[in-house]
Design an enzyme around this catalytic site. Sequence first.
Site, PDB file in Angstrom:
ATOM      1  N   TRP A 191      63.294   9.080  76.728  1.00 47.42           N
ATOM      2  CA  TRP A 191      64.492   8.645  76.011  1.00 47.42           C
ATOM      3  C   TRP A 191      64.238   7.374  75.209  1.00 47.42           C
ATOM      4  CZ3 TRP A 191      66.638  12.896  75.859  1.00 47.42           C
ATOM      5  CH2 TRP A 191      66.690  13.743  76.981  1.00 47.42           C
ATOM      6  N   ASP A 230      70.202   1.337  77.280  1.00 46.42           N
ATOM      7  CA  ASP A 230      70.632   2.707  77.540  1.00 46.42           C
ATOM      8  C   ASP A 230      70.765   2.848  79.059  1.00 46.42           C
ATOM      9  OD1 ASP A 230      70.924   5.417  77.970  1.00 46.42           O
ATOM     10  OD2 ASP A 230      69.126   6.011  76.877  1.00 46.42           O
ATOM     11  N   LYS A 269      75.966  11.942  83.013  1.00 49.45           N
ATOM     12  CA  LYS A 269      74.985  11.596  84.035  1.00 49.45           C
ATOM     13  C   LYS A 269      75.614  10.983  85.286  1.00 49.45           C
ATOM     14  CE  LYS A 269      71.180  12.737  81.854  1.00 49.45           C
ATOM     15  NZ  LYS A 269      70.334  13.851  82.316  1.00 49.45           N
TER      16      LYS A 269
END
Length: 354
Positions: free
Chosen positions: A100, A167, A191
Site C-alpha cells: 500500500w 494511512d 478494515k
Amino acid sequence: MKKHNFSAGPCILPEEVLQKASEAVINFNDDNLSLIEISHRSKPFVDVIEKARSLALELLGLENKGYEALFLHGGASTQFLMTAYNLLDKKAAYLNTGTWSSKAIKEALLFGELVEVASSKDKNFNYIPKNYDIPSDIDYFHCTSNNTIYGTQMKSFPETSAPLICDMSSDIFSRQLDFSKFDLIYAGAQKNMGPAGATLVIVKKDILGKVERNIPSMLNYQIHIEKDSMFNTPSVFAVYVSMLTLQWLKDLGGIPFIEKINEKKSALLYSEIDRNPLFKGIVNEEDRSHMNATFTIENDTLAKKFNSMWQEANINGLHGHRSVGGYRASMYNALPLYSVQALVDVMQELERQA
C-alpha cells in the site's frame, strides 16, 4: 452458528451493529422508509453523518483541535492521490513498508519529487525499517501504520517538523496513540470500522491551501470540508454502519478498552505460533501486527489437513495473501477473544494428531 471471521477485509462487524443496520435497510427511524432510499440531504441522514464525523474526532481525542473528519469515496487508493494533490508542492518523504505504501509512492510521483527514506522490500516487507533520516525540506512525511498483507505494524512514529500523514486503514481505532501528532489520517472503512464504500479522512485544516496547482473539486479537501462531507452523495449505508460501529466502540469504553482486548487476542495467537513446532511466524517479532497475524505451517504435507480442520471448526478467511502465502488471521476490533481461542484449539489439535 456465525463463523469465526478472520477475513482481512471487508472485516468482521459487531453483531449488534449488523442487526441495527439490517433493520435500518427496511425501516429507518420508524419512518417506514429504508435508509438507502431516503434523501442524503434529509435531516435524518444529515444527523447520521454529523454524528459519525463527531464520534470519529471524539474517539481519537481530536475534538476542538483544528481537525475535520470527512467521509469520502474511493478508498485509501484515492487518498494516495489526494494527499499528494493537496499537499505535495515540491518534495515529500515516504516510508515504504509494503504494497500500500508502494502504491501511495507511485501516485505521489505524479506531483513532485519523492524521497523514499527507507524500505523493507529487501526481505519481502517482513519488518519495519528503523533509524532512518527524514529530510527537513519536505512538504510532508507519509507512512502506513499497519500492513495487512505482510502482518507488520509500526509501534512508534518518527519525529518530524513536516506534516505527518498516515494511512491507518487497517488499525485505526484499535490502539491508543497521540493522534494529535498526525496532520492527516486516512482509512478505508472496510478494515476496522464499517462496510466497503466509505473512507474516513481526518485532516488538520491549517495544512491545506499551500500548493499552487488547481485541484479538481472532487479531490479538494477544502471543498469537502466546506460542504460538510456532502459535496456529492455520500456512501449512505457505509457511513451509517460506520457511525453505529463508532458508537459501539464508544459505549464499550473507547480505544483504551478495545486496545486491551486486542492485546489479549494477539498475545494468545502469537504465543501459540511461537510454542507450536508446526507453525512459524512470518515477520520480525518486534514488528508483529495486533491486527493481522501472518504465519506458515512448517510441514507442507500437513497443510491440507490443517485447512480441513479449521474450516470444519467454522473458521473463515484464514488463507494468507497470494504474495506472502501461508496464513493470515485478521483480528479486528469486533473479533471476539473466543474466536482466537477456537483457532488456537485447532492448531493444538493438529499438533496432537501430527
